[in-house]
Design an enzyme around this catalytic site. Structure first.
Site, mmCIF file in Angstrom:
data_model
loop_
_atom_site.group_PDB
_atom_site.id
_atom_site.type_symbol
_atom_site.label_atom_id
_atom_site.label_comp_id
_atom_site.label_asym_id
_atom_site.label_seq_id
_atom_site.Cartn_x
_atom_site.Cartn_y
_atom_site.Cartn_z
ATOM 1 C CG ASP A 40 35.877 26.372 38.465
ATOM 2 O OD1 ASP A 40 37.055 26.218 38.085
ATOM 3 O OD2 ASP A 40 34.980 25.524 38.249
ATOM 4 C CB CYS B 57 38.044 47.083 38.651
ATOM 5 S SG CYS B 57 38.905 47.576 37.138
ATOM 6 C CG HIS C 237 38.690 45.019 33.908
ATOM 7 N ND1 HIS C 237 37.781 46.042 34.100
ATOM 8 C CD2 HIS C 237 38.223 44.311 32.843
ATOM 9 C CE1 HIS C 237 36.819 45.959 33.198
ATOM 10 N NE2 HIS C 237 37.062 44.920 32.424
ATOM 11 C CB CYS D 196 38.164 50.839 35.386
ATOM 12 S SG CYS D 196 38.080 49.525 34.140
ATOM 13 C CB CYS E 64 34.658 48.980 35.237
ATOM 14 S SG CYS E 64 35.451 47.719 36.274
ATOM 15 C CG ASP F 114 40.172 20.937 41.086
ATOM 16 O OD1 ASP F 114 41.098 20.563 41.812
ATOM 17 O OD2 ASP F 114 40.351 21.568 40.042
#
Length: 372
Positions: A266, A306, A335, A309, A304, A92
């Site tokens: 974002d 991830c 996560h 998890c 999930c 940015d």
């Protein structure tokens, strides 16, 4: 080298799936970009960020300008080598941070004087110097230097900012001419005023080559106000390039924005709330540090995949958070980033199957019903 192709379009909304090609890879949209403010997604290895499915990350020009300085990053070979991330990067412009972090600042037609939040030293950035800083940082996508106003700014102040943003954009564009390795995204401003948004968009379009951003939203206004601004812009945004809504990272806002033609997002929120003990789920955020989870030996979210998890329970992660162990924030960060990747994948699947509106209705009906 920079190219955007629309692969699928929703029949009853502006939602679409696209492929955005850059020098460091192709990004499938809609996409959420994890924020690596200081050239790192806080607390995570680049490899673990990639393992969440992240295709592109964002780094912050303002912070890297102050430390370690763009010259150091350039000597290291640019951000990709400096932080060991071989996928696309967006930087940015730093304009928002100048306004939000610098208590002492002075805006002139030439640029912005401001005091560093680190040591109070006086700094000065112009559109031209901002382009030079971002060139040295070496991101694939760079943002135009703009003026962002707060949600409570009046019409007169917002109009002045639109004018200045347009003038600065022309200067950014000229300063970036000949740069074939980076693509410049202009930013549409205008606060909550529809006529100013449309004016800013029209003045932005001549400088829009392969991407356009919408800034100055999600800065304190009601969500419905943001949606109404996106609604008036959606049919006027150039179709053949990605549309980036800056600073948005909650699933309800993402699905509403995708409905209105937004492709890129974002936000620092997913990792910031993770470090404070909050997990994102399809039903809303859950505060894992709460006592209700002290003997809950289930994963954060049952379906999930991830790392957190697959290997840990709410009870364990709650324990880590409440004894201030770094691992707790790391697991929740993983996560939350994986959740947003899975969520955008669900959106893409719905678009492919021409059932996005149904998906949106079903998701919003359940979201935030069972927050604990």
């Amino acid at each position: 080298m920079f190219d955007f192709k629309i692969k699928n379009k929703c029949k009853d909304s502006n939602a679409r799936i696209g492929e955005f090609t850059t020098f460091h890879g192709t990004v499938e949209t809609p996409v959420f970009m994890p924020v690596g403010t200081q050239a790192t997604v806080k607390g995570l290895f680049p490899e673990t960020v990639a393992d969440t499915g992240a295709q592109i990350i964002l780094a912050n020009t303002y912070h890297l300008f102050l430390k370690p300085g763009e010259d150091i990053v350039e000597k290291a070979g640019g951000l990709h080598k400096f932080m060991n991330w071989n996928k696309p990067i967006l930087t940015d412009s730093g304009g928002f941070q100048v306004f939000s972090l610098s208590k002492l600042r002075k805006i002139t037609e030439e640029g912005i004087f401001f005091n560093s939040y680190i040591d109070g030293s006086r700094k000065f950035i112009t559109p031209e110097s901002d382009m030079e800083i971002q060139k040295k940082l070496g991101a694939d996508i760079i943002m135009a230097f703009d003026e962002c106003t707060s949600a409570d700014a009046g019409y007169k102040k917002a109009k002045t900012a639109v004018e200045r943003t347009a003038v600065w954009l022309e200067r950014c564009y000229k300063a970036n001419e000949g740069n074939q390795s980076q693509i410049l995204f202009p930013i549409v401003q205008g606060n909550i005023f529809e006529d100013l948004r449309l004016e800013s968009l029209e003045r932005t379009l001549p400088y829009t080559k392969c991407g356009i951003a919408i800034g100055g939203l999600s800065v304190g206004e009601e969500k419905e106000v943001m949606y109404s601004i996106l609604e008036i812009l959606k049919s006027r945004l150039p179709e053949n390039m990605p549309h980036y809504l800056m600073g948005v990272g909650t699933p309800d806002c993402i699905v509403e924005a995708v409905d209105r033609g937004i492709d890129m997002f974002d936000c620092v929120l997913p990792t910031r709330i993770a470090r404070n003990g909050t997990a994102m789920t399809m039903r809303g955020n859950i505060t894992v540090r709460n006592s209700v989870y002290k003997d809950d030996f289930s994963p954060i979210e049952e379906d999930c995949d991830c790392y957190a998890c697959r290997n840990y329970t709410k009870a364990y992660i709650r324990h880590l958070i409440n004894v201030d162990e770094i691992l707790g924030g790391v697991l929740l960060s993983l996560h939350n980033l994986r959740f947003l990747k899975r969520f955008t994948d669900k959106i893409k699947e719905a678009i492919k199957n021409n059932c996005f509106k149904e998906f949106k209705r079903s998701f919003l009906a359940d979201y935030n019903k069972k927050i604990q």
